[in-house]
Design an enzyme around this catalytic site. Sequence first.
Site, PDB file in Angstrom:
ATOM      1  N   LYS A  68       0.854  -1.200   0.000  1.00  0.00           N
ATOM      2  CA  LYS A  68       0.000   0.000   0.000  1.00  0.00           C
ATOM      3  C   LYS A  68       0.886   1.246   0.000  1.00  0.00           C
ATOM      4  O   LYS A  68       0.622   2.209  -0.695  1.00  0.00           O
ATOM      5  CB  LYS A  68      -0.895  -0.027   1.246  1.00  0.00           C
ATOM      6  CG  LYS A  68      -1.929   1.087   1.276  1.00  0.00           C
ATOM      7  CD  LYS A  68      -2.689   1.145   2.586  1.00  0.00           C
ATOM      8  CE  LYS A  68      -3.703   0.054   2.753  1.00  0.00           C
ATOM      9  NZ  LYS A  68      -4.996   0.332   2.118  1.00  0.00           N
ATOM     10  N   HIS A 112     -20.324   7.461   3.119  1.00  0.00           N
ATOM     11  CA  HIS A 112     -20.593   6.074   3.518  1.00  0.00           C
ATOM     12  C   HIS A 112     -22.104   5.873   3.643  1.00  0.00           C
ATOM     13  O   HIS A 112     -22.795   6.706   4.238  1.00  0.00           O
ATOM     14  CB  HIS A 112     -19.891   5.788   4.848  1.00  0.00           C
ATOM     15  CG  HIS A 112     -20.051   4.371   5.282  1.00  0.00           C
ATOM     16  ND1 HIS A 112     -19.296   3.351   4.740  1.00  0.00           N
ATOM     17  CD2 HIS A 112     -20.888   3.797   6.174  1.00  0.00           C
ATOM     18  CE1 HIS A 112     -19.687   2.197   5.286  1.00  0.00           C
ATOM     19  NE2 HIS A 112     -20.644   2.449   6.159  1.00  0.00           N
TER      20      HIS A 112
HETATM   21  C1  GAR Z   1     -21.916   4.779  -2.447  1.00  0.00           C
HETATM   22  O1  GAR Z   1     -23.168   4.375  -1.968  1.00  0.00           O
HETATM   23  C2  GAR Z   1     -20.967   5.073  -1.311  1.00  0.00           C
HETATM   24  O2  GAR Z   1     -21.624   5.588  -0.177  1.00  0.00           O
HETATM   25  C3  GAR Z   1     -20.435   3.713  -1.028  1.00  0.00           C
HETATM   26  O3  GAR Z   1     -20.232   3.134  -2.292  1.00  0.00           O
HETATM   27  C4  GAR Z   1     -21.223   3.620  -3.178  1.00  0.00           C
HETATM   28  C5  GAR Z   1     -20.561   4.047  -4.457  1.00  0.00           C
HETATM   29  O4  GAR Z   1     -21.499   4.356  -5.435  1.00  0.00           O
HETATM   30  N1  GAR Z   1     -19.197   3.786  -0.285  1.00  0.00           N
HETATM   31  C6  GAR Z   1     -18.825   2.880   0.613  1.00  0.00           C
HETATM   32  O5  GAR Z   1     -19.473   1.889   0.871  1.00  0.00           O
HETATM   33  C7  GAR Z   1     -17.501   3.189   1.304  1.00  0.00           C
HETATM   34  N2  GAR Z   1     -17.290   2.314   2.407  1.00  0.00           N
HETATM   35  P1  GAR Z   1     -21.065   5.136  -6.742  1.00  0.00           P
HETATM   36  O6  GAR Z   1     -19.836   4.405  -7.322  1.00  0.00           O
HETATM   37  O7  GAR Z   1     -22.238   5.038  -7.664  1.00  0.00           O
HETATM   38  O8  GAR Z   1     -20.728   6.544  -6.360  1.00  0.00           O
END
Ligand code: GAR
Length: 194
Positions: A68, A112
């Site tokens: 990382k 989130h």
């Molecule tokens: C979103 O709902 C965001 O809140 C979530 O991933 C999705 C991405 O959607 N993030 C997490 O779960 C982070 N832990 P998108 O690619 O359509 O923006």
Amino acid sequence: MKNKVKIAVFASGNGSNFQAIADAVKAGSLDAEIVLVVTDRPNAYVIERARQANIPSFAFIPADYDSKKSYEEMLKGKLESLQVDWIVLAGFMRLIGPALLEAYENRIVNIHPSVLPAFPGKDAIGQTMAARAESAGVTIHFVDAGMDTGNIIVQESFKVNGRSREAVENEIHAIEHKLYPVALQRLFNLNNMH
Ligand code: GAR
């Protein structure tokens, strides 16, 4: 006049939150410049969205790096050469490590799909449904070394009321797309005042 805030959006998938941010920038409601989209998944649809929005994107494969630390050092170099001020995580499914956290202290934000501290980590919507939680929602927060543990900037919640997962998911996305650009604009305003 101050220069526009420069942001890099990190995403791993569909990129609908990236789209909402890019649309707000285009509409003038978010006073910032998206200088780069970064993805850890070269096939992610967010790359196509970036292309259509005329925003440069950069895809890398974490497994191509020793650690990382080594890919984050590489990203840090790229972001610094573009004079990126803020990192905006929008569905980026990797923990941020010390190299980026130190370079961008208090300048990394995440969205989130739960009302943190409830349901951190992966598949927060699935966790919400499995727990038969009374409410679901969205949190925008600063990123620290933990998993979805940083200081909360804003949250919005709603009652599940027996709705299906699909309905809950749709509502969460609708909230996200409205809330993220507004929260970012407030944050950038606050940070420009001193
Ligand atoms: C979103 O709902 C965001 O809140 C979530 O991933 C999705 C991405 O959607 N993030 C997490 O779960 C982070 N832990 P998108 O690619 O359509 O923006």
